[in-house]
Design an enzyme around this catalytic site. Structure first.
Site, mmCIF file in Angstrom:
data_model
loop_
_atom_site.group_PDB
_atom_site.id
_atom_site.type_symbol
_atom_site.label_atom_id
_atom_site.label_comp_id
_atom_site.label_asym_id
_atom_site.label_seq_id
_atom_site.Cartn_x
_atom_site.Cartn_y
_atom_site.Cartn_z
ATOM 1 N N ASN A 64 0.874 -1.174 0.000
ATOM 2 C CA ASN A 64 0.000 0.000 0.000
ATOM 3 C C ASN A 64 0.905 1.216 0.000
ATOM 4 O O ASN A 64 1.520 1.531 1.014
ATOM 5 C CB ASN A 64 -0.887 -0.030 1.251
ATOM 6 C CG ASN A 64 -1.730 1.237 1.376
ATOM 7 O OD1 ASN A 64 -1.783 2.042 0.446
ATOM 8 N ND2 ASN A 64 -2.379 1.411 2.517
ATOM 9 N N LYS A 120 0.070 4.264 -0.255
ATOM 10 C CA LYS A 120 -0.553 5.468 0.329
ATOM 11 C C LYS A 120 -0.332 6.654 -0.617
ATOM 12 O O LYS A 120 -0.391 6.471 -1.822
ATOM 13 C CB LYS A 120 -0.004 5.688 1.741
ATOM 14 C CG LYS A 120 -0.112 4.397 2.574
ATOM 15 C CD LYS A 120 0.164 4.557 4.025
ATOM 16 C CE LYS A 120 -0.010 3.205 4.723
ATOM 17 N NZ LYS A 120 0.116 3.282 6.164
ATOM 18 N N HIS A 129 -9.272 1.074 4.787
ATOM 19 C CA HIS A 129 -7.998 1.272 5.488
ATOM 20 C C HIS A 129 -8.208 2.216 6.668
ATOM 21 O O HIS A 129 -9.027 3.132 6.598
ATOM 22 C CB HIS A 129 -6.949 1.839 4.531
ATOM 23 C CG HIS A 129 -5.584 1.817 5.123
ATOM 24 N ND1 HIS A 129 -5.129 2.805 5.966
ATOM 25 C CD2 HIS A 129 -4.601 0.893 5.034
ATOM 26 C CE1 HIS A 129 -3.904 2.486 6.360
ATOM 27 N NE2 HIS A 129 -3.554 1.344 5.806
ATOM 28 N N GLU A 183 -4.909 -4.871 10.542
ATOM 29 C CA GLU A 183 -3.919 -3.821 10.740
ATOM 30 C C GLU A 183 -4.196 -3.103 12.061
ATOM 31 O O GLU A 183 -4.996 -2.148 12.084
ATOM 32 C CB GLU A 183 -3.971 -2.821 9.582
ATOM 33 C CG GLU A 183 -3.642 -3.430 8.238
ATOM 34 C CD GLU A 183 -3.052 -2.416 7.266
ATOM 35 O OE1 GLU A 183 -2.048 -2.741 6.634
ATOM 36 O OE2 GLU A 183 -3.588 -1.298 7.166
ATOM 37 N N SER A 191 3.926 -2.014 10.252
ATOM 38 C CA SER A 191 5.384 -2.059 10.418
ATOM 39 C C SER A 191 6.000 -3.396 10.012
ATOM 40 O O SER A 191 6.921 -3.887 10.670
ATOM 41 C CB SER A 191 5.774 -1.677 11.851
ATOM 42 O OG SER A 191 5.361 -0.348 12.131
#
Ligand code: 13P
Length: 249
Positions: free
Chosen positions: A9, A11, A95, A167, A213
């Site tokens: 991703n 972003k 998300h 997540e 992470s």
């Protein structure tokens, strides 16, 4: 045996030229990989360049969001048909950054999920608790609610391609990673919710990715956990070498 998925991703990072540069360096590093399904989700304006650059490579391209209407006066939005037309196969939905910064709700996640499935896009639905919720012992409740509402009025038959990403928001971009045990616990809970809403068959085959992470240094340990079916990678997916290392963990 569920096939692992490694998804990026990006972003709001990279221009089309930078996307091309990334794939020029990244593709030779992963050529011949057989183990994983690899997906990269760049910003909308990069999608055409990314699809073009990955032709024939086995790397799939996805959007980072979609809107559930077919077309209309919805300034700034992108439809499923538009994503498909440009060559996307996947789409991220719900998300935590969309939930926190752009007022995404469990109900809009449900609308987007139904729309993506109907259109034939492979949805990657994100769920996860924020730090305050974890500290207050609310993780289970939050994950159950997010799953229940996301899967509302869907059948296992229709949702066959569904991918979920767990997540934990406190692990996103913070360098704090959930331990494999903690992630496995959340994944098992998500799988049991999926079984309730969508049937045991779907739940058994459902790929649940971990995100937060993920780095080359921790990818192998996380992925060794049987409940973890892959990764959704933010920061470490922006660099060709580090994302290639995660793909080949
Ligand atoms: P980081 O890998 O940068 O923590 O981001 C995770 C994420 O939000 C992927 O969707």
């Amino acid at each position: 045996m569920r096939k692992k998925v490694v998804a990026a991703n990006w972003k709001m990072y990279k221009t089309p030229a930078q996307a091309r540069e990334f794939f020029r360096d990244f593709l030779p590093l992963v050529s011949g990989h057989t183990r994983d399904e690899v997906v990269v989700c760049p910003p909308f304006v990069d999608l055409a360049a990314a699809v073009d650059a990955t032709q024939g490579s086995g790397v799939a391209i996805g959007g980072q969001d979609l809107y559930w209407k077919a077309e209309g006066a919805f300034t700034g939005e992108t439809s499923a048909a538009m994503l498909l037309a440009v060559g996307c196969t996947h789409v991220i939905i719900g998300h935590s950054e969309r939930r926190q910064c752009f007022a995404e709700t469990d109900d809009t996640v449900n609308l987007k999920l139904k729309c993506a499935l109907e259109a034939g896009l492979i949805p990657i639905v994100c769920v996860g608790e924020v730090l305050e919720e974890r500290e207050a012992g609310l993780t289970e409740e939050v994950l159950r609610r997010q799953c229940l509402r996301a899967f509302h009025a869907l059948s296992g038959k229709k949702a066959g391609t569904l991918i979920v990403a767990y997540e934990p928001v406190w692990a996103i971009g913070t360098g704090k990673t959930a331990t494999p045990e903690l992630a496995a616990e959340a994944h098992a809970l998500i799988r049991s919710e999926a079984a309730k809403s969508l049937g045991q068959d779907l739940a058994d085959n459902l790929r649940i990715l971990y995100g937060g992470s993920v780095k080359p240094e921790n990818a192998a340990t996380l992925m060794a956990e049987p409940e973890i079916d892959g990764a959704l990678v933010g920061g470490a997916s922006l660099d060709p070498k580090s994302f290639a290392a995660i793909v080949k963990y």
